[in-house]
Enzyme design. Structure first.
Site, PDB file in Angstrom:
ATOM      1  N   LYS A 102       0.801  -1.267  -0.009  1.00 33.98           N
ATOM      2  CA  LYS A 102      -0.062   0.107   0.052  1.00 33.98           C
ATOM      3  C   LYS A 102       0.845   1.138   0.011  1.00 33.98           C
ATOM      4  CE  LYS A 102      -0.400  -0.379   4.955  1.00 33.98           C
ATOM      5  NZ  LYS A 102      -1.197  -1.146   6.001  1.00 33.98           N
TER       6      LYS A 102
ATOM      7  N   TYR B  82      13.999  29.510  10.477  1.00 31.02           N
ATOM      8  CA  TYR B  82      12.644  30.279  10.962  1.00 31.02           C
ATOM      9  C   TYR B  82      12.491  30.005  12.268  1.00 31.02           C
ATOM     10  CZ  TYR B  82      11.366  30.448   5.774  1.00 31.02           C
ATOM     11  OH  TYR B  82      11.152  30.828   4.597  1.00 31.02           O
TER      12      TYR B  82
HETATM   13  C1  LIG Z   1      -0.782  -2.216   6.427  1.00 31.54           C
HETATM   14  C2  LIG Z   1      -1.134  -3.497   7.001  1.00 31.54           C
HETATM   15  C3  LIG Z   1      -0.307  -4.653   7.204  1.00 31.54           C
HETATM   16  C4  LIG Z   1       1.008  -4.494   7.294  1.00 31.54           C
HETATM   17  O1  LIG Z   1       1.423  -3.756   8.439  1.00 31.54           O
HETATM   18  P1  LIG Z   1       2.803  -3.730   8.792  1.00 31.54           P
HETATM   19  O2  LIG Z   1       2.829  -3.011  10.153  1.00 31.54           O
HETATM   20  O3  LIG Z   1       3.323  -2.700   7.973  1.00 31.54           O
HETATM   21  O4  LIG Z   1       3.590  -5.091   8.573  1.00 31.54           O
HETATM   22  C5  LIG Z   1      -1.038  -6.053   7.300  1.00 31.54           C
HETATM   23  N1  LIG Z   1      -2.419  -6.086   7.369  1.00 31.54           N
HETATM   24  C6  LIG Z   1      -3.326  -4.982   7.022  1.00 31.54           C
HETATM   25  C7  LIG Z   1      -4.659  -5.140   7.065  1.00 31.54           C
HETATM   26  C8  LIG Z   1      -2.709  -3.689   6.888  1.00 31.54           C
HETATM   27  O5  LIG Z   1      -3.370  -2.626   6.697  1.00 31.54           O
END
Ligand SMILES: *Cc1c(COP(=O)(O)O)cnc(C)c1O
Length: 361
Positions: free
Chosen positions: A35, A257
Site C-alpha cells: 500500500k 525560521y
Molecule cells: C498495513 C497492513 C499490514 C502490514 O502492516 P505492517 O505493520 O506494515 O507490517 C497488514 N495488514 C493490514 C490489514 C494492513 O492494513
C-alpha cells in the site's frame, strides 16, 4: 543541474527482507503489503522485488489495477475491500481478492450483476478489538453465512488485524485477547486464516496461520520495539543529499525560521538540500540524527520547505558538496523517526514525488 537530493531503493534489500519475512513463517503464504506505493518505494520496484511473494496486498483500487498492468499475475488483495459499487467491475476484470468488513459491502455484492461464473476469494474481516474495520466477534458468523450464500463467493479467508503485536501485554488490549476473540468466533468455520502483520511475523511466529501480511519489515523498517537490524532486515531506502552552503556563526547567532536554535559558541553549520517538501519531517527537533561524510551529527533549527541545517563544527573537512545521509544504510530510518516523534512508516510513505529516485540492484 538537478537538486542533489536522491532516494536510492535497494532492490536486493527488498528481496532479502521478503526472504526474512517468509523464513519467520515457513509454513504460511505471504502477502507482501505494498500500500501507499509500496511504502514510498514504488510499485514497479515492488513487483520486481517481491516476485517470490504469494500475493501483493494494498488499499488503493487504482494501484491494484496498475499492478496488473505492470505484469503481476499472482493474487492481489484489497485490504479494505472496495469503496463503492463502481469498483466492483474492476474486481471482476482484474481478478482482485478483497476484504469485506461491513454489511454495506455485502449488500453491494448481493445486488451486483456478474458475468456467469464470476467467483471471488473474499477475506472476511473481524474487528477483534482494534475498532477500526470489521465485524464484531458476535456478528461474524452471520456475516460469514451471508457471504457463503452468494454464488460469486468462492472462498472466505478469515482475517483480523492486531493493535499491539509489538507490545503484546498492552493492558488496554493484550494481543492474546485479540487472538482469543478471533479463535472463538471462527471456530468450526471453513477457510484460511490471516492475522499477522510485520510485528506478529517477527515477534509471534506461532500466529503465522495460513497467510502472513508483512509490510514495513519488507522495507527495512521496524514495527515498534527493537531494531530492524536485530532481525536481520536491511534498509531498502536511503535518502541522501549534499551540503549546498556553509555558514560560520558565533554565540547569540540564531538559525532558521523562528530562530529556534541559538548558538552559544562558535560553530560551523551546513545547509542541506532537503526540506519538508521532500518528505523530511518538519517537526524534527534540534539534534535529529544526520550523517555527513560518514560522521554522525544533528540538525539545528527548524526544517524549512527546501532546506535543513546541520552542525558541522566537529567535521572540519565537511563543506559544500559533502554527502549527507538523511536516513538509510548509514542511519536507521527508525532512529530519525524516533527523534522526530514519529515512526519509520510515516517517513517512507512521505517521500515526495519531486525527489529523484534511483535503483540499486
Ligand atoms: C498495513 C497492513 C499490514 C502490514 O502492516 P505492517 O505493520 O506494515 O507490517 C497488514 N495488514 C493490514 C490489514 C494492513 O492494513
Amino acid at each position: 543541474m538537478p537538486r542533489p537530493i536522491v532516494a536510492t531503493i535497494d532492490i536486493s534489500a527488498l528481496q532479502h527482507n521478503l526472504a526474512v519475512a517468509k523464513s519467520r513463517a515457513p509454513h504460511a503464504k505471504a502477502w507482501a503489503v505494498v500500500k501507499a506505493q509500496a511504502y514510498g518505494h514504488g510499485l514497479s520496484r515492488a513487483v520486481r522485488a517481491f516476485a517470490d511473494a504469494d500475493g501483493l496486498a494494498l488499499i488503493e483500487v487504482n494501484y491494484a489495477v496498475q499492478l496488473r498492468e505492470l505484469g503481476w499475475k499472482k493474487p492481489i488483495l484489497l485490504l479494505e475491500g472496495f469503496f463503492d459499487a463502481e469498483d466492483i467491475p474492476l474486481l471482476e476484470q482484474h481478478q482482485l481478492q478483497f476484504a469485506v468488513h461491513c454489511n454495506e459491502q455485502i449488500q453491494l455484492l448481493e445486488q451486483a450483476k456478474f458475468k456467469a461464473g464470476t467467483q471471488f476469494d473474499v477475506h472476511l474481516k473481524m474487528n477483534s478489538g482494534m475498532n477500526r474495520l470489521g465485524f464484531k466477534p458476535e456478528a461474524y458468523r452471520a456475516a460469514y453465512e451471508r457471504l457463503q450464500q452468494l454464488s460469486c463467493v468462492r472462498s472466505i479467508t478469515m482475517m483480523t488485524h492486531f493493535a499491539n503485536a509489538d507490545d503484546a501485554s498492552n493492558p488496554d488490549l493484550p494481543l492474546a485477547e485479540q487472538v482469543r476473540r478471533f479463535k472463538a468466533a471462527t471456530e468450526g468455520l471453513a477457510g484460511a486464516c490471516s492475522v499477522s502483520n510485520s510485528a506478529a511475523d517477527l515477534l509471534h511466529t506461532e500466529l503465522a496461520y495460513d497467510w502472513v501480511r508483512p509490510g514495513v519489515m519488507l522495507y527495512g523498517g521496524t514495527p515498534g520495539g527493537g531494531t530492524a537490524k536485530d532481525f536481520g532486515l536491511r534498509p531498502a531506502m536511503t535518502l541522501e543529499s549534499e551540503i549546498i552552503a556553509v555558514q560560520e556563526i558565533g554565540p547569540g547567532d540564531a538559525v532558521g525560521y523562528g530562530s529556534r536554535f541559538v548558538a552559544d559558541k562558535p560553530m560551523k553549520i551546513g545547509i542541506v538540500a532537503c526540506g519538508y517538501a521532500d518528505g523530511y519531517p518538519r517537526h524534527a527537533p534540534n539534534n535529529t540524527p544526520v550523517v555527513v561524510d560518514g560522521v554522525n551529527t544533528g540538525t539545528v533549527g527548524r526544517v524549512s520547505m527546501d532546506m535543513l541545517i546541520v552542525d558541522l563544527t566537529h567535521i572540519p573537512n565537511a563543506g559544500v558538496g559533502s554527502r549527507v545521509v538523511l536516513w538509510g544504510d548509514a542511519l536507521p530510518i527508525d532512529d530519525v523517526a524516533f527523534a522526530a516523534g514519529t515512526i519509520g512508516y510515516e517517513l517512507m510513505c512521505a517521500l515526495a514525488p519531486r525527489v529523484t529516485v534511483r535503483e540499486k540492484n
